[in-house]
Write an enzyme that holds these catalytic residues in place. Structure first.
Site, PDB file in Angstrom:
ATOM      1  N   SER A  43       0.808  -1.224   0.000  1.00 18.41           N
ATOM      2  CA  SER A  43       0.000   0.000   0.000  1.00 18.41           C
ATOM      3  C   SER A  43       0.840   1.273   0.000  1.00 18.41           C
ATOM      4  CB  SER A  43      -0.928   0.028   1.217  1.00 18.41           C
ATOM      5  OG  SER A  43      -0.172  -0.114   2.400  1.00 18.41           O
ATOM      6  N   ASP A 102      -3.649   8.026   8.230  1.00 20.32           N
ATOM      7  CA  ASP A 102      -4.689   7.167   8.812  1.00 20.32           C
ATOM      8  C   ASP A 102      -4.174   6.230   9.903  1.00 20.32           C
ATOM      9  OD1 ASP A 102      -3.151   5.430   7.395  1.00 20.32           O
ATOM     10  OD2 ASP A 102      -4.704   4.757   6.023  1.00 20.32           O
ATOM     11  N   HIS A 117      -0.658   4.810   7.116  1.00 17.63           N
ATOM     12  CA  HIS A 117      -0.086   5.383   5.888  1.00 17.63           C
ATOM     13  C   HIS A 117       0.223   6.861   6.045  1.00 17.63           C
ATOM     14  CE1 HIS A 117      -2.635   1.879   4.753  1.00 17.63           C
ATOM     15  NE2 HIS A 117      -1.500   1.548   4.159  1.00 17.63           N
TER      16      HIS A 117
END
Ligand code: NAG
Ligand code: NAG
Ligand code: NAG
Length: 399
Positions: free
Chosen positions: A37, A343, A346
């Site tokens: 990610s 978040d 990230h």
């Protein structure tokens, strides 16, 4: 710092060339990216559920399959190379692969693991599968390109000759560590590292076999500094946290992983003689950012912009949940440009921008070349003199 500067000045005087010109910029026409990610520009979103608002709000003004309020480090790398943002290989809508493709998927690991997307958000597209997808991508686009009757039929396809000139960027490993922490415990997870690194090396060898020549390899970040982990720590025992508040044991494993990765990259340099391999110390860049958060204009380093997390609750960014019996939506903070963590897991657009400025410049890479200089032609670059240029540049403010 001062000692290093005087050493460099001495070297400069000795060679009569204090700051030799940098290596010539390479012709890098494409980026092929692999990872999780941290660099997924829409892969897992296309394959499973796309993230909803407020993701993407700061830069793209809408959700665009990235785990951030804006750009990722790979987006800033594309900007630095003057190339468009990468389309995800798994995205079938308006994808454009003229200048590369992105095989990264959120939740991806180097090794195949015994969990799934539905259990712990583990991606089924582990690194070996991403490399397999690249092989298929290369073979099929080359076939189509060569079959095409005119340029209009080549639209959105990469030029076959560009695969050898492209830069291959890789940012993966953090989810392998998270997996072994979950399944073996932090201390025991040390034993898994050699196998993970070996599988990583196999993927690099495969890409080399397919013609990849320039590699830009990010090591793994300080997983013990993730703010979401931080919210779970209550009354820590002495030594559990390090001096800036990160979980020390997890970071020790991350450092061990990185030492082994670095040694493997050194070995790969001799195994793959036609390649240039840059090892990029992402860990130090991120750790520096978190520890100097306030000096760099950010709020305290563990502040989370989007999501609600405490000892008992985890409502991830963009989701709804119940706190004390009432429903809440985990939305974003007032000014995302002031937080490092978007978040809890990230990084924000602003943080990614800072990190990308540091690393693409060569400040954290070995050899200490800027990303625009990573091509086999610059393999023999004089590392010490290059380091002196970087250091000199470092003394002037970066934007
Ligand atoms: C794909 O991207 C290239 C490079 O940015 C651009 O020249 C080309 O027009 C794009 N193709 C389409 C169909 O938009
Ligand atoms: C997954 O399970 C198999 C069978 O139990 C085991 O051999 C393998 O090591 C496991 N893989 C990982 C990464 O834990
Ligand atoms: C939930 O209730 C507890 C106990 O009354 C309180 O300490 C806590 O602040 C409340 N949380 C929120 C988000 O209101």
């Amino acid at each position: 710092m001062e000692a290093i500067i005087s050493l460099l000045l001495v070297v400069g005087v000795a060679t009569g060339q204090p700051f030799p010109p940098p290596s010539p910029a390479c012709d890098i026409p494409a980026i092929y990216n692999f990872g999780d990610s941290n660099s997924d520009t829409g892969g897992i979103a296309a394959a499973f559920y796309p993230p909803g608002p407020p993701s993407g709000e700061t830069f793209f003004k809408r959700p665009v399959g990235r785990a951030s309020d804006g750009r990722l480090i790979i987006d800033f790398i594309a900007e630095k190379l003057g190339l468009p943002y990468l389309s995800a290989y798994l995205d079938s809508i308006k994808a454009n692969y003229t200048h590369g493709a992105n095989f990264a998927t959120g939740g991806a690991t180097i090794r195949r693991v015994n969990e799934s997307w539905f259990e712990h958000d583990v991606s089924p597209f582990s690194l070996d599968i991403q490399v397999e997808q690249f092989n298929q991508f290369k073979d099929r686009t080359t076939y189509l390109y060569n079959q095409a009757k005119d340029d209009s039929q080549r639209q959105n396809l990469p030029r076959p000759n560009d695969f050898m000139k492209a830069i291959y960027t890789i940012d993966i490993g953090q989810n392998d560590l998270a997996y072994v922490f979950r399944t073996m415990g932090v201390e025991a997870s040390r034993a898994a590292i050699p196998d993970i690194i070996e599988q990583f090396a196999n993927s690099i060898r495969q890409l080399y076999g397919k013609g990849a020549r320039a590699f830009w390899i990010h090591n793994t970040g300080p997983i013990g500094c993730l703010p979401v982990t931080h919210t779970k720590v209550v009354n820590p025992a002495a030594g559990y946290l390090d001096e800036i508040g990160c979980v020390a044991g997890q970071n020790r494993i991350a450092n061990e992983f990185n030492e082994k990765l670095r040694a493997k990259v050194v070995q790969l340099r001799s195994d793959l003689p036609k390649a240039i391999l840059a090892y990029v110390d992402m860990y130090s860049a991120k750790y520096q950012l978190i520890s100097k958060a306030k000096d760099l204009g950010f709020k305290e380093g563990f502040t989370i912009c989007c999501g609600y997390h405490d000892q008992d609750n985890d409502i991830y960014c963009g989701n709804k949940g119940k706190i004390n019996g009432s429903e809440v939506f985990a939305g974003s903070c007032k000014d995302p440009t002031k937080v490092i963590s978007w978040d809890g897991v990230h990084y924000s657009d602003a943080a990614n921008r800072w990190i990308a400025n540091q690393i693409t410049y060569g400040l954290f890479s070995d050899p200490p070349l800027s990303i625009i200089e990573i091509c086999p032609e610059n393999k023999g670059a004089n590392k010490l003199s290059l380091a002196s240029i970087r250091l000199n540049s470092y003394l002037t403010p970066l934007t």
